[in-house]
Design an enzyme around this catalytic site. Structure first.
Site, PDB file in Angstrom:
ATOM      1  N   ARG A   1       0.816  -1.208   0.000  1.00  0.00           N
ATOM      2  CA  ARG A   1       0.000   0.000   0.000  1.00  0.00           C
ATOM      3  C   ARG A   1       0.853   1.262   0.000  1.00  0.00           C
ATOM      4  NH1 ARG A   1      -5.141  -0.036   2.280  1.00  0.00           N
ATOM      5  NH2 ARG A   1      -4.692   1.688   3.671  1.00  0.00           N
TER       6      ARG A   1
ATOM      7  N   ARG B   1       8.929   6.400  -4.111  1.00  0.00           N
ATOM      8  CA  ARG B   1       9.121   7.229  -5.312  1.00  0.00           C
ATOM      9  C   ARG B   1      10.534   7.795  -5.368  1.00  0.00           C
ATOM     10  NH1 ARG B   1       4.277  10.201  -3.650  1.00  0.00           N
ATOM     11  NH2 ARG B   1       2.492   8.914  -4.229  1.00  0.00           N
TER      12      ARG B   1
ATOM     13  N   ARG C   1      -7.544  -5.785  14.803  1.00  0.00           N
ATOM     14  CA  ARG C   1      -6.843  -4.759  15.544  1.00  0.00           C
ATOM     15  C   ARG C   1      -7.842  -3.645  15.805  1.00  0.00           C
ATOM     16  NH1 ARG C   1      -3.934  -0.506  14.070  1.00  0.00           N
ATOM     17  NH2 ARG C   1      -4.260  -0.884  11.874  1.00  0.00           N
TER      18      ARG C   1
ATOM     19  N   ARG D   1       0.096   7.900  15.433  1.00  0.00           N
ATOM     20  CA  ARG D   1       0.017   9.171  14.709  1.00  0.00           C
ATOM     21  C   ARG D   1      -0.899  10.139  15.421  1.00  0.00           C
ATOM     22  NH1 ARG D   1      -2.980   6.637   9.280  1.00  0.00           N
ATOM     23  NH2 ARG D   1      -4.651   5.606  10.421  1.00  0.00           N
TER      24      ARG D   1
ATOM     25  N   GLU E   1      -3.733   8.281  18.055  1.00  0.00           N
ATOM     26  CA  GLU E   1      -4.223   6.933  17.764  1.00  0.00           C
ATOM     27  C   GLU E   1      -3.346   5.907  18.453  1.00  0.00           C
ATOM     28  OE1 GLU E   1      -5.659   7.080  13.358  1.00  0.00           O
ATOM     29  OE2 GLU E   1      -4.647   5.159  13.641  1.00  0.00           O
TER      30      GLU E   1
ATOM     31  N   TYR F   1      -9.246  -5.624   4.120  1.00  0.00           N
ATOM     32  CA  TYR F   1      -8.794  -4.256   4.352  1.00  0.00           C
ATOM     33  C   TYR F   1      -9.331  -3.380   3.205  1.00  0.00           C
ATOM     34  CZ  TYR F   1      -5.015  -1.090   6.012  1.00  0.00           C
ATOM     35  OH  TYR F   1      -4.272  -0.063   6.542  1.00  0.00           O
TER      36      TYR F   1
ATOM     37  N   ASP G   1     -10.722   0.080   1.576  1.00  0.00           N
ATOM     38  CA  ASP G   1     -10.894   1.518   1.691  1.00  0.00           C
ATOM     39  C   ASP G   1     -12.333   1.857   1.298  1.00  0.00           C
ATOM     40  OD1 ASP G   1      -8.473   2.498   2.617  1.00  0.00           O
ATOM     41  OD2 ASP G   1      -7.551   2.428   0.633  1.00  0.00           O
TER      42      ASP G   1
HETATM   43  P1  FAD Z   1     -18.108  -0.017   8.409  1.00  0.00           P
HETATM   44  O1  FAD Z   1     -17.902   1.427   8.103  1.00  0.00           O
HETATM   45  O2  FAD Z   1     -17.309  -0.627   9.499  1.00  0.00           O
HETATM   46  O3  FAD Z   1     -19.666  -0.207   8.718  1.00  0.00           O
HETATM   47  C1  FAD Z   1     -20.192  -1.387   9.251  1.00  0.00           C
HETATM   48  C2  FAD Z   1     -21.367  -1.018  10.127  1.00  0.00           C
HETATM   49  O4  FAD Z   1     -22.024  -2.226  10.531  1.00  0.00           O
HETATM   50  C3  FAD Z   1     -20.972  -0.304  11.415  1.00  0.00           C
HETATM   51  O5  FAD Z   1     -21.678   0.916  11.513  1.00  0.00           O
HETATM   52  C4  FAD Z   1     -21.386  -1.282  12.530  1.00  0.00           C
HETATM   53  O6  FAD Z   1     -21.880  -0.615  13.683  1.00  0.00           O
HETATM   54  C5  FAD Z   1     -22.486  -2.065  11.850  1.00  0.00           C
HETATM   55  N1  FAD Z   1     -22.713  -3.400  12.415  1.00  0.00           N
HETATM   56  C6  FAD Z   1     -21.803  -4.352  12.686  1.00  0.00           C
HETATM   57  N2  FAD Z   1     -22.409  -5.457  13.157  1.00  0.00           N
HETATM   58  C7  FAD Z   1     -23.739  -5.191  13.167  1.00  0.00           C
HETATM   59  C8  FAD Z   1     -24.886  -5.934  13.548  1.00  0.00           C
HETATM   60  N3  FAD Z   1     -24.801  -7.188  14.009  1.00  0.00           N
HETATM   61  N4  FAD Z   1     -26.112  -5.346  13.441  1.00  0.00           N
HETATM   62  C9  FAD Z   1     -26.228  -4.068  13.002  1.00  0.00           C
HETATM   63  N5  FAD Z   1     -25.166  -3.330  12.615  1.00  0.00           N
HETATM   64  C10 FAD Z   1     -23.941  -3.884  12.689  1.00  0.00           C
HETATM   65  N6  FAD Z   1     -10.909   4.323   3.983  1.00  0.00           N
HETATM   66  C11 FAD Z   1     -10.491   5.228   3.070  1.00  0.00           C
HETATM   67  O7  FAD Z   1     -10.907   5.142   1.909  1.00  0.00           O
HETATM   68  N7  FAD Z   1      -9.642   6.250   3.414  1.00  0.00           N
HETATM   69  C12 FAD Z   1      -9.179   6.407   4.677  1.00  0.00           C
HETATM   70  O8  FAD Z   1      -8.419   7.341   4.953  1.00  0.00           O
HETATM   71  C13 FAD Z   1      -9.580   5.469   5.663  1.00  0.00           C
HETATM   72  N8  FAD Z   1      -9.136   5.575   6.918  1.00  0.00           N
HETATM   73  C14 FAD Z   1      -9.561   4.684   7.862  1.00  0.00           C
HETATM   74  C15 FAD Z   1      -9.107   4.831   9.156  1.00  0.00           C
HETATM   75  C16 FAD Z   1      -9.556   3.946  10.136  1.00  0.00           C
HETATM   76  C17 FAD Z   1      -9.068   4.130  11.532  1.00  0.00           C
HETATM   77  C18 FAD Z   1     -10.444   2.901   9.801  1.00  0.00           C
HETATM   78  C19 FAD Z   1     -10.926   1.948  10.850  1.00  0.00           C
HETATM   79  C20 FAD Z   1     -10.881   2.739   8.506  1.00  0.00           C
HETATM   80  C21 FAD Z   1     -10.436   3.622   7.509  1.00  0.00           C
HETATM   81  N9  FAD Z   1     -10.889   3.526   6.207  1.00  0.00           N
HETATM   82  C22 FAD Z   1     -10.473   4.427   5.266  1.00  0.00           C
HETATM   83  C23 FAD Z   1     -11.780   2.425   5.788  1.00  0.00           C
HETATM   84  C24 FAD Z   1     -13.237   2.787   5.838  1.00  0.00           C
HETATM   85  O9  FAD Z   1     -13.636   3.070   7.155  1.00  0.00           O
HETATM   86  C25 FAD Z   1     -13.982   1.570   5.285  1.00  0.00           C
HETATM   87  O10 FAD Z   1     -13.662   1.379   3.943  1.00  0.00           O
HETATM   88  C26 FAD Z   1     -15.434   1.700   5.349  1.00  0.00           C
HETATM   89  O11 FAD Z   1     -15.807   1.976   6.670  1.00  0.00           O
HETATM   90  C27 FAD Z   1     -16.042   0.383   4.918  1.00  0.00           C
HETATM   91  O12 FAD Z   1     -17.392   0.454   5.054  1.00  0.00           O
HETATM   92  P2  FAD Z   1     -18.214  -0.803   5.585  1.00  0.00           P
HETATM   93  O13 FAD Z   1     -19.615  -0.439   5.366  1.00  0.00           O
HETATM   94  O14 FAD Z   1     -17.700  -2.052   4.989  1.00  0.00           O
HETATM   95  O15 FAD Z   1     -17.856  -0.924   7.137  1.00  0.00           O
HETATM   96  N1  UDP Z   2       3.424   2.196   7.597  1.00  0.00           N
HETATM   97  C1  UDP Z   2       4.626   2.343   8.256  1.00  0.00           C
HETATM   98  N2  UDP Z   2       5.066   3.595   8.597  1.00  0.00           N
HETATM   99  C2  UDP Z   2       4.346   4.703   8.325  1.00  0.00           C
HETATM  100  C3  UDP Z   2       3.108   4.554   7.649  1.00  0.00           C
HETATM  101  C4  UDP Z   2       2.676   3.281   7.309  1.00  0.00           C
HETATM  102  O1  UDP Z   2       5.291   1.363   8.546  1.00  0.00           O
HETATM  103  O2  UDP Z   2       4.778   5.821   8.687  1.00  0.00           O
HETATM  104  C5  UDP Z   2       2.993   0.819   7.231  1.00  0.00           C
HETATM  105  C6  UDP Z   2       2.157   0.176   8.347  1.00  0.00           C
HETATM  106  O3  UDP Z   2       2.454  -1.204   8.374  1.00  0.00           O
HETATM  107  C7  UDP Z   2       0.739   0.401   7.860  1.00  0.00           C
HETATM  108  C8  UDP Z   2       0.886   0.284   6.340  1.00  0.00           C
HETATM  109  O4  UDP Z   2       2.168   0.851   6.076  1.00  0.00           O
HETATM  110  O5  UDP Z   2      -0.139  -0.562   8.373  1.00  0.00           O
HETATM  111  C9  UDP Z   2      -0.200   1.016   5.568  1.00  0.00           C
HETATM  112  O6  UDP Z   2      -0.204   2.382   5.925  1.00  0.00           O
HETATM  113  P1  UDP Z   2      -1.481   3.327   5.760  1.00  0.00           P
HETATM  114  O7  UDP Z   2      -1.096   4.710   6.155  1.00  0.00           O
HETATM  115  O8  UDP Z   2      -2.054   3.104   4.416  1.00  0.00           O
HETATM  116  O9  UDP Z   2      -2.448   2.680   6.869  1.00  0.00           O
HETATM  117  P2  UDP Z   2      -3.887   3.095   7.407  1.00  0.00           P
HETATM  118  O10 UDP Z   2      -4.082   4.560   7.179  1.00  0.00           O
HETATM  119  O11 UDP Z   2      -4.873   2.239   6.690  1.00  0.00           O
HETATM  120  O12 UDP Z   2      -3.813   2.778   8.857  1.00  0.00           O
END
Ligand code: FAD
Ligand code: UDP
Length: 390
Positions: free
Chosen positions: A173, A177, A251, A282, A307, A355, A357
């Site tokens: 991921r 560059r 996690r 971070r 975080e 995983y 996005d």
């Molecule tokens: P979720 O958003 O997890 O939604 C699932 C929902 O199901 C939740 O609201 C939960 O409460 C509900 N649920 C679970 N079990 C039940 C049940 N039994 N009954 C009723 N409801 C239930 N993506 C990006 O593109 N860019 C980013 O920068 C990015 N950063 C992220 C940072 C973090 C810390 C995290 C955790 C994720 C990040 N993501 C990011 C990923 C993004 O959050 C997910 O792609 C997106 O949430 C996926 O949507 P989803 O609907 O699959 O899951």
């Molecule tokens: N990572 C790292 N150092 C950094 C940033 C990212 O080692 O400063 C690694 C780490 O293993 C992470 C992965 O690269 O899980 C993907 O990073 P990204 O920022 O895409 O993770 P996310 O935002 O989904 O947590």
């Protein structure tokens, strides 16, 4: 309400399925979520003290090269011109990420041309010929010194797992560059929703044939729907089956949010901390995601979020699939159970243990509508043909 489809989970996956099924297939859809708000992990809200939009579950940056997803997202929101950049602090110095010519020059303390930097990294990377885990993959991409500075400590903190036990894919991921370009993402389209994530997600749910019921766990109701109404389930796969094949490794993150009496804490939206002895990975400073809202932000206060990752126990929010070899073996067993679950499709990040996005969750949901739900509702095809969506 008499419904044609139940969607468990109001995240991007569930809401995309619900919106398409209501608008295009004319179905009545009941969306349930355990939480007290829609949007899943993309949910955000304005902090009243600073006027800054805070992403409650960690910073969310939207980016995609998928034209269909971009067109679909733009039906519900416009996007700002935000371009994501990340910096990393290591032993008291700041370096640009992802690893680029600027990082290499700063780390090794001299000017390199792109060819010189390539030659240096190639020599350092040569120690690994056939990478089979995250550590080996990272060394094969950037060599050992940069791996040990920027990746090893951060990754060990983030995954609470030895990088040698993690799959190589996680690190692919991160691009490397040999230019000074330090844009974090390579995608064609990038931006943040102009009036926030929650407004975007609310517009997706705003349809007369969609009913959203919050604070409701699907698993408490499934006896009522079993066999009668098709279900799209986006919660954790292992929990659906009552952990029959063992717990899948997830996690979780603890978020520590703080309002500070300064107009600018770190000068950038995201600062990573690479040292293993700094307990957080971070710090997000949300005001920097929306410079165009400057007038609405408090001039002398800012909101930051640290975080802290750790392994998830049952009952914690499962954010990232850890995906060790043991997890993958359990996942295969769960997929087999899912295949036999009549009338239920599994989707999204939790339901497929992937995983994803946001743009990937939307794309996968659009495919599920095309390939499973439309054939079922329009032509009577069986619904459980493939089990867990790939
Ligand atoms: P979720 O958003 O997890 O939604 C699932 C929902 O199901 C939740 O609201 C939960 O409460 C509900 N649920 C679970 N079990 C039940 C049940 N039994 N009954 C009723 N409801 C239930 N993506 C990006 O593109 N860019 C980013 O920068 C990015 N950063 C992220 C940072 C973090 C810390 C995290 C955790 C994720 C990040 N993501 C990011 C990923 C993004 O959050 C997910 O792609 C997106 O949430 C996926 O949507 P989803 O609907 O699959 O899951
Ligand atoms: N990572 C790292 N150092 C950094 C940033 C990212 O080692 O400063 C690694 C780490 O293993 C992470 C992965 O690269 O899980 C993907 O990073 P990204 O920022 O895409 O993770 P996310 O935002 O989904 O947590």
């Amino acid at each position: 309400m008499n419904v044609d489809l139940v969607v468990a989970g109001a995240g991007f996956f569930g809401l995309t399925v619900a919106e398409r099924c209501a608008s295009e297939l004319g179905l009545r859809v009941l969306v349930l979520d355990r939480r007290g708000h829609i949007g899943g992990n993309a949910y955000s809200e304005t902090d009243p003290e600073t006027g800054v939009e805070v992403h409650r579950y960690g910073a969310h940056l939207f980016h995609t090269s998928n034209e269909r997803v971009w067109e679909y997202a733009n039906r519900f929101t416009a996007f700002t011109g935000y371009r994501h950049h990340v910096y990393s602090t290591f032993k008291g110095r700041v370096y640009p990420l992802p690893i680029n010519l600027g990082t290499i020059c700063a780390y090794f303390g001299r000017a390199f041309t792109p060819d010189e930097a390539r030659a240096l990294i190639a020599a350092q990377a040569a120690e690994v010929a056939d990478p089979s885990n995250l550590e080996e993959k990272a060394i094969s991409l950037i060599g050992r010194p940069l791996y040990e500075a920027f990746i090893r400590g951060y990754t060990a903190k983030q995954w609470r797992t030895d990088p040698r036990d993690l799959p190589a894919e996680i690190i692919t991921r991160l691009p490397v560059r040999y230019t000074f370009d330090n844009r974090y993402f390579d995608d064609v389209h990038e931006g943040l929703p102009v009036d926030g994530y929650t407004a975007w997600l609310e517009r997706m749910a705003d349809h007369p044939r969609i009913e959203v019921r919050l604070g409701t766990d699907f698993l408490d109701l499934r006896g009522d729907t079993a066999g009668n109404v098709p279900v799209v389930y986006t919660g954790p796969l292992d929990r659906y089956f009552d952990y029959a094949e063992g717990d899948l490794g997830w996690r979780t993150l603890d978020f520590e949010t703080e309002v500070l009496p300064t107009g600018d804490f770190q000068g950038t939206p995201v600062m990573n901390y690479a040292d293993e002895d700094v307990p957080y990975t971070r710090i997000h400073e949300f005001r920097h995601f929306h410079p165009e809202r400057r007038e609405r932000h408090h001039p002398g206060k800012t909101v930051i979020m640290r975080e802290y990752p750790r392994a998830a126990a049952r009952g914690d929010e499962p954010y990232y699939p850890v995906n060790t070899a043991a997890d993958r073996a359990r996942l295969l067993a769960y997929r087999e159970l899912a295949r036999r679950e009549d009338g239920v499709l599994f989707g999204g990040r939790l339901g497929t243990y992937r995983y994803l996005d946001m743009h990937m969750a939307i794309a996968a949901a659009l495919s599920m509508v095309d390939n499973r739900l439309r054939p079922h509702f329009a032509e009577g095809a069986r619904l459980n043909s493939g089990g867990v969506a790939e």
